[in-house]
Design a protein around this motif. Structure first.
Motif, PDB file in Angstrom:
ATOM      1  N   GLY A 174     -21.453 -79.828  14.426  1.00 56.96           N
ATOM      2  CA  GLY A 174     -22.202 -80.439  15.305  1.00 56.96           C
ATOM      3  C   GLY A 174     -23.038 -81.695  14.951  1.00 56.96           C
ATOM      4  N   VAL A 175     -24.046 -81.478  14.288  1.00 64.11           N
ATOM      5  CA  VAL A 175     -25.128 -81.874  14.379  1.00 64.11           C
ATOM      6  C   VAL A 175     -24.868 -82.368  12.330  1.00 64.11           C
ATOM      7  N   ARG A 176     -25.692 -83.346  11.723  1.00 66.14           N
ATOM      8  CA  ARG A 176     -25.915 -82.368  10.214  1.00 66.14           C
ATOM      9  C   ARG A 176     -27.300 -81.849  10.269  1.00 66.14           C
ATOM     10  N   MET A 177     -28.127 -81.457   9.634  1.00 66.76           N
ATOM     11  CA  MET A 177     -28.613 -80.071   9.504  1.00 66.76           C
ATOM     12  C   MET A 177     -30.140 -80.751   9.525  1.00 66.76           C
ATOM     13  N   ASN A 178     -30.104 -81.836   9.679  1.00 69.48           N
ATOM     14  CA  ASN A 178     -31.965 -82.098  10.310  1.00 69.48           C
ATOM     15  C   ASN A 178     -31.443 -82.817  11.468  1.00 69.48           C
ATOM     16  N   LYS A 179     -30.436 -82.510  12.477  1.00 68.17           N
ATOM     17  CA  LYS A 179     -30.165 -82.982  14.016  1.00 68.17           C
ATOM     18  C   LYS A 179     -30.437 -84.419  13.988  1.00 68.17           C
ATOM     19  N   VAL A 180     -29.182 -85.245  12.512  1.00 66.77           N
ATOM     20  CA  VAL A 180     -29.358 -86.480  13.183  1.00 66.77           C
ATOM     21  C   VAL A 180     -27.561 -86.538  13.191  1.00 66.77           C
ATOM     22  N   CYS A 181     -26.735 -88.138  13.620  1.00 67.86           N
ATOM     23  CA  CYS A 181     -25.423 -88.155  13.639  1.00 67.86           C
ATOM     24  C   CYS A 181     -24.635 -87.241  14.125  1.00 67.86           C
ATOM     25  N   TRP A 182     -25.176 -86.382  15.640  1.00 69.98           N
ATOM     26  CA  TRP A 182     -25.121 -86.086  16.498  1.00 69.98           C
ATOM     27  C   TRP A 182     -22.583 -86.119  16.618  1.00 69.98           C
TER      28      TRP A 182
END
Length: 227
Positions: free
Chosen positions: A194-202
């Protein structure tokens, strides 16, 4: 041979047999498929799964799916299903939706910035196009073509096939892109959905199922999918 010597010899044989018997089980485990029905991850509430935001269960043509809102919904799994695999096929049944970000990372396995594999999309207007990404050592490659567009708000099957020498993407069983690539197995990291590992590009949309097979899978053997 004394009684003690016979006993030692017997124990040695038993130990050797037991040790040999373990190896096939380990090999079998390392070469088994990984399947995530996303709704089950929410139902089971495993300690290995961290839920970010409030992903919701929704109906799909295939069963219960999970809806991601595109802003803070995601799963983080303390799992590395690609560890040590020299080749593999990652499949996903999903529905990308309107009003999401341009760049959306849907599945990320491996490290945040080092060796990793991602399934991504780019959303433009009412359409999207696929991006299969792999990073292995100093080699990095994104299989992406903005001309290969598909309408949003529909269910799709996508597949990313990785071998030691190539990367190949498929949408609904049809090959889109293939390029040479020198791939070495991923050895560390985790998984985000649901998102990149570092919580960007949801990701905004729904996912029914993800399957990882530790070999190159032909389209005829992809997960069952009815459009």
């Amino acid at each position: 041979m004394t009684t003690t010597s016979r006993l030692i010899a017997f124990l040695f044989i038993c130990f050797s047999f037991a040790s040999k018997g373990q190896n096939p089980e380990i090999k079998k485990k390392n070469n088994s498929k990984t399947e995530w029905v996303l709704a089950n991850l929410l139902h089971e509430k495993s300690n290995n799964v961290e839920i970010n935001g409030k992903p919701q269960i929704v109906a799909s043509p295939y069963g219960e799916a999970i809806s991601f809102n595109g802003t803070d919904d995601a799963f983080f799994l303390n799992e590395l299903p690609l560890q040590s695999l020299q080749e593999f096929t990652v499949e996903m049944i999903f529905k990308p939706e309107l009003n999401g970000l341009f760049e959306q990372r849907i599945l990320h396995i491996g490290e945040s910035t080092k060796d990793r594999m991602l399934l991504e999309i780019r959303a433009v207007g009412n359409n999207w196009y696929f991006d299969g990404y792999a990073a292995s050592g100093t080699n990095k490659k994104a299989l992406i073509d903005e001309k290969l567009i598909h309408p949003l708000e529909q269910w799709y099957h996508v597949a990313f096939v990785v071998t030691p020498k190539s990367l190949t993407t498929f949408v609904n069983g049809k090959q889109e892109l293939q390029e040479d690539f020198s791939f070495l197995p991923i050895q560390s990291g985790q998984t985000s959905i649901g998102v990149r590992m570092n919580k960007v590009c949801w990701f905004k949309g729904a996912i029914y199922k993800i399957r990882i097979t530790p070999k190159q899978v032909n389209p005829i053997d992809f997960m069952s999918f009815i459009k």
